[in-house]
Enzyme design. Structure first.
Site, PDB file in Angstrom:
ATOM      1  N   ASP A  29      -2.108 -18.576   1.042  1.00  0.00           N
ATOM      2  CA  ASP A  29      -2.993 -19.350   0.255  1.00  0.00           C
ATOM      3  C   ASP A  29      -3.682 -20.475   1.144  1.00  0.00           C
ATOM      4  OD1 ASP A  29      -0.507 -20.309   0.357  1.00  0.00           O
ATOM      5  OD2 ASP A  29      -0.539 -21.123  -1.676  1.00  0.00           O
TER       6      ASP A  29
ATOM      7  N   ASP B 196     -11.851  -9.576   4.755  1.00  0.00           N
ATOM      8  CA  ASP B 196     -12.843  -9.544   4.141  1.00  0.00           C
ATOM      9  C   ASP B 196     -13.502 -10.809   4.124  1.00  0.00           C
ATOM     10  OD1 ASP B 196     -12.988  -7.074   3.315  1.00  0.00           O
ATOM     11  OD2 ASP B 196     -13.659  -7.410   1.389  1.00  0.00           O
TER      12      ASP B 196
ATOM     13  N   TYR C  13       0.750  -1.109   0.117  1.00  0.00           N
ATOM     14  CA  TYR C  13       0.127   0.015  -0.005  1.00  0.00           C
ATOM     15  C   TYR C  13       0.783   1.209   0.110  1.00  0.00           C
ATOM     16  CZ  TYR C  13      -4.536  -2.175   0.805  1.00  0.00           C
ATOM     17  OH  TYR C  13      -5.763  -3.099   0.713  1.00  0.00           O
TER      18      TYR C  13
ATOM     19  N   LYS D 194       3.752 -15.363   2.892  1.00  0.00           N
ATOM     20  CA  LYS D 194       4.099 -16.161   1.658  1.00  0.00           C
ATOM     21  C   LYS D 194       5.520 -16.122   1.480  1.00  0.00           C
ATOM     22  CE  LYS D 194       2.697 -18.050  -2.292  1.00  0.00           C
ATOM     23  NZ  LYS D 194       1.925 -19.221  -2.196  1.00  0.00           N
TER      24      LYS D 194
ATOM     25  N   ASP E 121      -5.914  -7.120   4.348  1.00  0.00           N
ATOM     26  CA  ASP E 121      -7.157  -6.672   3.506  1.00  0.00           C
ATOM     27  C   ASP E 121      -7.854  -7.859   3.014  1.00  0.00           C
ATOM     28  OD1 ASP E 121      -8.674  -4.810   2.245  1.00  0.00           O
ATOM     29  OD2 ASP E 121      -7.734  -5.338   0.411  1.00  0.00           O
TER      30      ASP E 121
HETATM   31  C1  IPM Z   1     -10.247  -1.637   3.906  1.00  0.00           C
HETATM   32  C2  IPM Z   1     -10.465  -1.127   2.565  1.00  0.00           C
HETATM   33  C3  IPM Z   1      -9.449  -0.089   2.011  1.00  0.00           C
HETATM   34  C4  IPM Z   1      -7.986  -0.890   2.309  1.00  0.00           C
HETATM   35  C5  IPM Z   1      -9.558   0.612   0.957  1.00  0.00           C
HETATM   36  C6  IPM Z   1     -10.995   1.341   0.997  1.00  0.00           C
HETATM   37  C7  IPM Z   1      -8.495   1.451   0.514  1.00  0.00           C
HETATM   38  O1  IPM Z   1     -10.502  -2.103   1.736  1.00  0.00           O
HETATM   39  O2  IPM Z   1     -10.114  -1.074   4.922  1.00  0.00           O
HETATM   40  O3  IPM Z   1      -9.861  -2.923   3.988  1.00  0.00           O
HETATM   41  O4  IPM Z   1      -7.861  -1.687   1.225  1.00  0.00           O
HETATM   42  O5  IPM Z   1      -7.454  -0.848   3.366  1.00  0.00           O
HETATM   43 MG    MG Z   2     -10.402  -4.114   2.513  1.00  0.00          MG
END
Ligand code: IPM
Ligand code: MG
Length: 360
Positions: A227, A255, A146, A195, A251
């Protein structure tokens, strides 16, 4: 006591879910005789519309001057919103990344928890759910891909882009320590995800985590390739307590972990630095498609406010109170549409906030 909170309502459903969190905080303030003072701060699309940039220096200063930041969500529809016609550094997300970096919020805590009351929403089979699961994704937030050097060049008519993944040992050590500290307060297990079979940055990650682990003899720890971790999260999520990982892997895995709970609208998060200061936001996004319809689930933001009370304000009792209020409302059968199931009572954003506030 008096506490200063910078409030970033943001875009999409951000303003309506933050409004409900403030409603609950107001109730807490009255009950425990605290004073929560709010400063509204623009970020993301809301800031672009007013200032032409997703985060101004004044906005950063306003956050720095506060005890904590409470945030809704930022960003719009990436295919249709004019914000995404702007160069990348002027888009909504760039504001969030700049804020994380400016406030040195390197430790991102993302709990993924299966609510008993919401087992029906979990997409996994009963035999995989077992006794349920309760994990904490500990994501490094100010390094890696990032924030590495990046660019796009054209050579001999061929476009080439690169993003570099860099970590130094100090950045790894501080997040690893945080991960082990959190594990000590939980079930004392750390799964460090990397990884290392391919990446140098991961091999350094592994080496430093091993050194840090020596200071925590009570914590059981293991290394897992990313993975494999993605696979294990749907195969046997109950095995995880703290998942410690770098920015990009975190990230993606966070999710996945939240989706596995079946109720992403319920999950909060905290981004912390070396002090008591933190930024608190729901794990979900700005859901522009449902904004303004009074159907968004405000619970993740309300629980993020509880995390703020716990981590930044040391108000554990009040934080417990909010968490209990949420559980109680769920136990009474109230649901927003995202977690609705047969026989339950569907309510909107505002009513859910009212119900939770009434339980405080
Ligand atoms: C998160 C989001 C952010 C990230 C985006 C909005 C930049 O996906 O907080 O997980 O990738 O960190
Ligand atoms: Mg995210």
């Amino acid at each position: 006591m008096q506490f200063q909170t910078a409030v970033i309502a943001g875009d999409g459903i951000g303003p309506e879910i933050v409004r409900e969190a403030k409603k609950v905080l107001d109730k807490v303030a009255a009950k425990y005789q605290h004073e929560f003072c709010y400063t509204d701060v623009l970020m993301g699309g809301a800031s672009i519309d007013v200032h032409g940039v997703p985060l101004t220096d004044e906005a950063i200063e306003a956050c720095k001057a506060s005890d904590a930041v409470l945030m809704g969500s930022i960003g719009g529809n990436t295919s249709t919103s004019p914000w995404y016609q702007l160069p990348p550094e002027k888009r909504p997300e760039a504001g969030l990344l700049k804020l994380r970096k400016s406030l040195n919020l390197f430790a991102n805590l993302r709990p993924a928890y299966l609510y008993d009351e919401l087992k029906g929403a979990c997409p996994l089979k009963d035999e995989i759910i077992g006794d349920g699961f309760d994990m904490m994704i500990m994501r490094e937030l100010t390094g890696g891909l990032y924030f590495g050097e990046r660019g796009t060049v054209e050579e001999n008519g061929i476009l080439t882009a690169h993003d570099s993944l860099t970590y130094n040992e100090n950045e790894i050590r501080r997040i690893a320590k945080r991960g082990f500290d959190i594990a000590m307060k939980r079930r004392k297990k750390v799964t460090s995800v990397d990884k290392a079979n391919v990446l140098d940055s991961s091999r350094l990650w592994r080496k430093v985590v091993e050194e840090v682990a020596k200071d925590y003899p009570e914590v059981q720890y293991e290394h897992m390739l990313v993975d494999n971790c993605a696979m294990q999260l749907v195969k046997d999520p109950g095995q995880f307590d703290v998942i410690l990982t770098e920015n990009m892997f975190g990230d993606i895995l966070s999710d996945e972990a939240s989706m596995v709970t079946g109720s992403i609208g319920m999950l909060s998060s905290a981004s912390l630095n070396d002090t008591k200061f933190g930024l608190y936001e729901p794990s979900h996004g700005s859901a522009p498609d449902i904004a303004g319809q009074d159907i968004a689930n405000p619970i993740a933001t309300i629980l993020s406010a509880a995390m703020m009370l716990r981590f930044s304000f040391d108000l554990d009792e009040a934080a417990d109170d909010i968490e209990r209020a949420v559980k109680s409302v769920l136990a009474k059968g109230y649901r927003t549409v995202d977690i609705m199931s047969e026989g339950k009572t569907q309510v909107g954003t505002t009513q859910m906030g009212d119900l939770i506030a009434a339980e405080i």
